[in-house]
Motif scaffolding. Structure first.
Motif, PDB file in Angstrom:
ATOM      1  N   ASP A  22       0.815  -1.213   0.000  1.00 38.68           N
ATOM      2  CA  ASP A  22       0.000   0.000   0.000  1.00 38.68           C
ATOM      3  C   ASP A  22       0.849   1.263   0.000  1.00 38.68           C
ATOM      4  O   ASP A  22       0.394   2.337  -0.425  1.00 38.68           O
ATOM      5  CB  ASP A  22      -0.916  -0.007   1.223  1.00 38.68           C
ATOM      6  N   GLU A  25       1.385   3.246  -3.588  1.00 36.98           N
ATOM      7  CA  GLU A  25       0.387   4.195  -4.069  1.00 36.98           C
ATOM      8  C   GLU A  25       0.372   5.481  -3.241  1.00 36.98           C
ATOM      9  O   GLU A  25      -0.026   6.534  -3.736  1.00 36.98           O
ATOM     10  CB  GLU A  25      -1.003   3.554  -4.060  1.00 36.98           C
ATOM     11  N   LYS A  26       0.820   5.400  -1.997  1.00 38.87           N
ATOM     12  CA  LYS A  26       0.854   6.593  -1.163  1.00 38.87           C
ATOM     13  C   LYS A  26       1.996   7.519  -1.574  1.00 38.87           C
ATOM     14  O   LYS A  26       1.927   8.728  -1.346  1.00 38.87           O
ATOM     15  CB  LYS A  26       0.998   6.206   0.305  1.00 38.87           C
ATOM     16  N   ALA A  29       1.650   7.256  -7.986  1.00 35.92           N
ATOM     17  CA  ALA A  29       0.722   6.369  -8.693  1.00 35.92           C
ATOM     18  C   ALA A  29       1.506   5.342  -9.496  1.00 35.92           C
ATOM     19  O   ALA A  29       2.449   5.675 -10.220  1.00 35.92           O
ATOM     20  CB  ALA A  29      -0.187   7.168  -9.623  1.00 35.92           C
ATOM     21  N   TYR A  47       7.970   4.488 -12.815  1.00 36.99           N
ATOM     22  CA  TYR A  47       7.553   4.766 -11.439  1.00 36.99           C
ATOM     23  C   TYR A  47       8.715   5.333 -10.616  1.00 36.99           C
ATOM     24  O   TYR A  47       8.543   6.305  -9.869  1.00 36.99           O
ATOM     25  CB  TYR A  47       7.022   3.482 -10.787  1.00 36.99           C
ATOM     26  N   ARG A 110       2.971  -5.949  -7.525  1.00 37.72           N
ATOM     27  CA  ARG A 110       3.198  -4.849  -6.584  1.00 37.72           C
ATOM     28  C   ARG A 110       4.256  -5.233  -5.552  1.00 37.72           C
ATOM     29  O   ARG A 110       5.095  -4.411  -5.163  1.00 37.72           O
ATOM     30  CB  ARG A 110       1.893  -4.493  -5.872  1.00 37.72           C
TER      31      ARG A 110
END
Length: 253
Positions: A22, A25-26, A29, A47, A110
């Motif tokens: 998680d 994404e914090k 994006a 990214y 991920r």
């Protein structure tokens, strides 16, 4: 709290944080493929705002660890899952097509991207991920340690995080299996549709044969009636014809 250097150097410490996807994404994006599970090498490089050679370098040095966290290479039928998938650059312009023109394609889950964030040294984005990862880990534990009402809760949270870390890879591994099953079911549906069309063609041919048999039966029935009438006409004509004289009567005279 472990330091960023310890995170870079210790595989065991990275494994302890591998379930915190998680955090990605914090920080920024993450552009996923339409399956919602994977990122290409180009997407990973975008990214972290680095050249893809930097990603290749991390892969060469930590291949086994990354594979354990979901990195895989698609080949053969797996590349034909979706022929219209395209990656995009940060400016939104289209990049190379996926998977057209390729015999194989490396993709990352991920979890694998987070693993790279804990290994990639020369990336400000990776540093932010590591800092955020370590800071968010320390904050709730500090609160728990200072409040006696939460006695023992830290261990429960740790156990829960460990469970989530184990569940995450299982779900990510399940994704490709479900896609392969979907491909096989689609192939089976196509075969069934082809078989249905063939059966429909056979039914049409059988209907034509039935019609021909009916016509033949009608013709044979009509011929049978005509032959019966002809036999009756021949018998009637034979009855009407005069009988020839009997030669035995002539001899007696």
């Amino acid at each position: 709290m472990p330091s960023e250097v310890a995170l870079l150097e210790s595989r065991t410490l990275r494994a302890d944080h591998a379930g915190r996807v998680d955090v990605l994404e914090k920080v920024r994006a993450l552009r996923l493929l339409p399956d919602g599970l994977h990122v290409t090498t180009e997407g990973v490089a975008e990214y972290f705002a680095v050249h893809k050679d930097a990603v290749h370098s991390v892969v060469r040095r930590h291949r086994e660890e990354l594979i354990a966290n979901g990195m895989t290479t698609l080949t053969g039928d797996e590349l034909r899952i979706d022929d219209v998938v395209k990656t995009t650059t940060s400016s939104g312009s289209p990049a190379e097509s996926y998977p057209q023109g390729r015999s194989h394609l490396r993709v990352f889950t991920r979890r694998a991207v987070l693993n790279i964030a804990m290994l990639l040294r020369d990336s400000e984005v990776a540093r932010c991920v590591r800092t955020y990862l370590l800071d968010t880990e320390e904050a709730p534990r500090t609160v728990i340690a200072s409040d006696p009402r939460y006695d023992g809760l830290e261990h429960r949270v740790t156990d829960l995080e460990g469970s989530m870390a184990r569940i995450g890879p299982a779900l990510q591994e399940l994704g490709p299996v479900l896609r392969r099953m979907s491909m096989r079911l689609e192939s089976l549906d196509l075969r069934m549709e082809t078989m249905d069309r063939r059966l429909e063609a056979v039914d049409v041919r059988l209907d034509g044969v039935d019609r021909r048999l009916d016509a033949t039966n009608r013709v044979v029935g009509a011929m049978s009636v005509r032959l019966t009438d002809l036999s009756e006409d021949v018998a009637d004509i034979q009855r009407r014809l005069p009988r020839p004289p009997d030669p035995r009567r002539r001899r007696r005279r």
